[in-house]
Design a protein around this motif. Structure first.
Motif, PDB file in Angstrom:
ATOM      1  N   LEU A  81      12.467  -9.686  -7.420  1.00  0.00           N
ATOM      2  CA  LEU A  81      13.321 -10.750  -8.219  1.00  0.00           C
ATOM      3  C   LEU A  81      12.644 -11.690  -7.303  1.00  0.00           C
ATOM      4  O   LEU A  81      12.614 -13.151  -8.312  1.00  0.00           O
ATOM      5  N   PHE A  82      12.827 -12.060  -5.941  1.00  0.00           N
ATOM      6  CA  PHE A  82      12.022 -13.390  -5.438  1.00  0.00           C
ATOM      7  C   PHE A  82      10.361 -13.272  -5.698  1.00  0.00           C
ATOM      8  O   PHE A  82      10.256 -13.928  -5.582  1.00  0.00           O
ATOM      9  N   LEU A  83       9.631 -12.112  -5.900  1.00  0.00           N
ATOM     10  CA  LEU A  83       8.534 -12.135  -5.793  1.00  0.00           C
ATOM     11  C   LEU A  83       8.132 -13.108  -7.372  1.00  0.00           C
ATOM     12  O   LEU A  83       7.205 -13.571  -7.884  1.00  0.00           O
ATOM     13  N   TYR A  84       8.862 -12.767  -8.161  1.00  0.00           N
ATOM     14  CA  TYR A  84       8.719 -12.922  -9.492  1.00  0.00           C
ATOM     15  C   TYR A  84       8.950 -14.391  -9.822  1.00  0.00           C
ATOM     16  O   TYR A  84       8.292 -15.099 -10.637  1.00  0.00           O
ATOM     17  N   TRP A  85      10.008 -14.704  -9.141  1.00  0.00           N
ATOM     18  CA  TRP A  85      10.547 -16.509  -8.995  1.00  0.00           C
ATOM     19  C   TRP A  85       9.066 -17.452  -8.665  1.00  0.00           C
ATOM     20  O   TRP A  85       9.002 -19.028  -9.437  1.00  0.00           O
ATOM     21  N   PRO A  86       8.521 -16.944  -7.543  1.00  0.00           N
ATOM     22  CA  PRO A  86       7.448 -18.059  -7.518  1.00  0.00           C
ATOM     23  C   PRO A  86       6.193 -17.683  -8.503  1.00  0.00           C
ATOM     24  O   PRO A  86       5.719 -19.127  -8.870  1.00  0.00           O
ATOM     25  N   SER A  87       5.676 -17.368  -8.801  1.00  0.00           N
ATOM     26  CA  SER A  87       4.538 -17.090  -9.609  1.00  0.00           C
ATOM     27  C   SER A  87       5.074 -17.316 -11.319  1.00  0.00           C
ATOM     28  O   SER A  87       4.500 -17.927 -12.215  1.00  0.00           O
ATOM     29  N   SER A 139       9.050 -10.867   0.284  1.00  0.00           N
ATOM     30  CA  SER A 139       9.462 -11.108  -1.005  1.00  0.00           C
ATOM     31  C   SER A 139      10.289 -12.863  -0.862  1.00  0.00           C
ATOM     32  O   SER A 139      10.076 -13.754  -1.220  1.00  0.00           O
ATOM     33  N   ILE A 140      11.711 -13.025   0.557  1.00  0.00           N
ATOM     34  CA  ILE A 140      12.440 -13.895   0.243  1.00  0.00           C
ATOM     35  C   ILE A 140      11.218 -15.076   1.361  1.00  0.00           C
ATOM     36  O   ILE A 140      11.423 -16.189   0.849  1.00  0.00           O
ATOM     37  N   GLY A 141      10.563 -14.911   2.211  1.00  0.00           N
ATOM     38  CA  GLY A 141       9.727 -15.700   2.706  1.00  0.00           C
ATOM     39  C   GLY A 141       8.532 -16.400   1.984  1.00  0.00           C
ATOM     40  O   GLY A 141       8.497 -17.480   2.430  1.00  0.00           O
ATOM     41  N   ILE A 142       8.375 -15.374   1.159  1.00  0.00           N
ATOM     42  CA  ILE A 142       7.339 -16.598   0.132  1.00  0.00           C
ATOM     43  C   ILE A 142       7.864 -16.801  -0.752  1.00  0.00           C
ATOM     44  O   ILE A 142       7.135 -17.862  -1.107  1.00  0.00           O
ATOM     45  N   PHE A 143       9.192 -16.758  -0.932  1.00  0.00           N
ATOM     46  CA  PHE A 143       9.873 -17.562  -2.101  1.00  0.00           C
ATOM     47  C   PHE A 143      10.038 -19.046  -1.802  1.00  0.00           C
ATOM     48  O   PHE A 143       9.513 -19.768  -2.215  1.00  0.00           O
ATOM     49  N   THR A 194       0.996  -8.287  -0.529  1.00  0.00           N
ATOM     50  CA  THR A 194      -0.222  -6.701  -0.029  1.00  0.00           C
ATOM     51  C   THR A 194       0.062  -7.022   1.185  1.00  0.00           C
ATOM     52  O   THR A 194       0.107  -6.066   2.484  1.00  0.00           O
ATOM     53  N   ALA A 195      -0.201  -8.302   2.083  1.00  0.00           N
ATOM     54  CA  ALA A 195      -0.848  -8.833   3.437  1.00  0.00           C
ATOM     55  C   ALA A 195      -0.085  -8.992   4.611  1.00  0.00           C
ATOM     56  O   ALA A 195      -0.064  -8.136   4.873  1.00  0.00           O
ATOM     57  N   GLY A 196       1.499  -8.951   4.038  1.00  0.00           N
ATOM     58  CA  GLY A 196       2.441  -9.006   4.446  1.00  0.00           C
ATOM     59  C   GLY A 196       2.761  -7.477   4.983  1.00  0.00           C
ATOM     60  O   GLY A 196       3.210  -7.436   5.850  1.00  0.00           O
ATOM     61  N   LEU A 197       3.330  -6.526   3.301  1.00  0.00           N
ATOM     62  CA  LEU A 197       3.634  -5.441   3.953  1.00  0.00           C
ATOM     63  C   LEU A 197       2.907  -4.690   4.893  1.00  0.00           C
ATOM     64  O   LEU A 197       2.891  -3.857   5.366  1.00  0.00           O
ATOM     65  N   GLY A 198       1.254  -4.713   4.448  1.00  0.00           N
ATOM     66  CA  GLY A 198       0.168  -4.282   4.570  1.00  0.00           C
ATOM     67  C   GLY A 198       0.486  -4.525   7.253  1.00  0.00           C
ATOM     68  O   GLY A 198       0.437  -3.554   7.492  1.00  0.00           O
ATOM     69  N   LEU A 199       0.725  -5.382   6.573  1.00  0.00           N
ATOM     70  CA  LEU A 199       0.980  -5.508   8.198  1.00  0.00           C
ATOM     71  C   LEU A 199       2.489  -5.021   8.594  1.00  0.00           C
ATOM     72  O   LEU A 199       1.798  -4.039  10.083  1.00  0.00           O
ATOM     73  N   MET A 200       2.807  -4.357   7.898  1.00  0.00           N
ATOM     74  CA  MET A 200       4.302  -4.355   8.814  1.00  0.00           C
ATOM     75  C   MET A 200       3.952  -2.749   8.329  1.00  0.00           C
ATOM     76  O   MET A 200       4.939  -2.003   8.820  1.00  0.00           O
ATOM     77  N   VAL A 201       3.384  -2.598   7.908  1.00  0.00           N
ATOM     78  CA  VAL A 201       3.358  -0.676   7.383  1.00  0.00           C
ATOM     79  C   VAL A 201       2.589  -0.130   8.606  1.00  0.00           C
ATOM     80  O   VAL A 201       3.131   0.748   9.312  1.00  0.00           O
ATOM     81  N   VAL A 202       1.501  -1.454   9.298  1.00  0.00           N
ATOM     82  CA  VAL A 202       0.705  -1.002  10.358  1.00  0.00           C
ATOM     83  C   VAL A 202       1.281  -0.641  11.475  1.00  0.00           C
ATOM     84  O   VAL A 202       1.363  -0.040  12.472  1.00  0.00           O
ATOM     85  N   ASP A 254      -1.571 -13.376  -9.270  1.00  0.00           N
ATOM     86  CA  ASP A 254      -2.538 -12.997  -7.768  1.00  0.00           C
ATOM     87  C   ASP A 254      -1.898 -13.200  -6.288  1.00  0.00           C
ATOM     88  O   ASP A 254      -3.060 -12.623  -5.388  1.00  0.00           O
ATOM     89  N   VAL A 255      -1.782 -14.836  -6.241  1.00  0.00           N
ATOM     90  CA  VAL A 255      -2.021 -15.214  -5.326  1.00  0.00           C
ATOM     91  C   VAL A 255      -0.585 -14.626  -4.075  1.00  0.00           C
ATOM     92  O   VAL A 255      -0.452 -14.268  -3.553  1.00  0.00           O
ATOM     93  N   VAL A 256       0.267 -15.441  -4.750  1.00  0.00           N
ATOM     94  CA  VAL A 256       1.969 -14.763  -4.211  1.00  0.00           C
ATOM     95  C   VAL A 256       1.523 -13.196  -3.979  1.00  0.00           C
ATOM     96  O   VAL A 256       1.908 -12.666  -3.028  1.00  0.00           O
TER      97      VAL A 256
END
Length: 150
Positions: free
Chosen positions: A142-148, A68-72, A20-28, A13-15
């Motif tokens: 792939l990079f979103l799955y690895w941290p969680s 996703s790479i940055g989050i990883f 979602t927050a990063g992608l939402g900012l980018m969409v804006v 959920d945290v990841v």
């Protein structure tokens, strides 16, 4: 069990929340740039819409992979500076490596499919290639799955 007993959200959920927050900012931010195509329609007549919308899709996919790479790399360390340097270096390598490989024709043909810039170039000319879409979505997942983890 101590972390799950005090925290109502899981690591997944945290990841996903960070993504979602990063992608939402980018969409804006991308929506804010839509002023320019609108101005082009008003003042320039009827431009070709294919490259414009394909570029927006490419930027969205490229941004989601970069986020996703940055989050990883953020999940690997507690130090934000190390996270920024390592993820920035990884993104720079994924963006610029195909330019370095162009000097070697033996590697340039097979390796271009694995880097950001060569996959993004098709979007800039209005071509939505399924290989590029799958590439960016695969990198993102792939990079979103690895941290969680599983």
């Amino acid at each position: 069990m101590g972390i799950t007993a005090t925290s109502p959200v899981s690591d997944t959920d945290v990841v996903l929340g960070k993504f979602t927050a990063g992608l939402g900012l980018m969409v804006v931010l991308l929506i804010l740039t839509m002023y320019y195509p609108l101005l082009l329609y008003i003042l320039g007549g009827a431009p070709d819409t294919g490259p414009i919308w394909a570029s927006y899709l490419g930027l969205l996919l490229l941004g989601s992979a970069a986020i996703s790479i940055g989050i990883f790399f953020s999940s690997l360390t507690n130090n934000q500076i190390i996270s920024v340097v390592v993820s920035g270096g990884t993104l720079a390598a994924l963006w610029g490596m195909d330019t370095l490989l162009l000097t070697s024709p033996r590697f340039s043909t097979g390796c271009q499919l694995y880097f950001f810039k060569s996959n993004f170039n098709n979007f800039n000319i209005g071509i939505i290639d399924s290989r590029s879409v799958i590439y960016y979505l695969t990198i993102t997942v792939l990079f979103l799955y690895w941290p969680s983890g599983p």
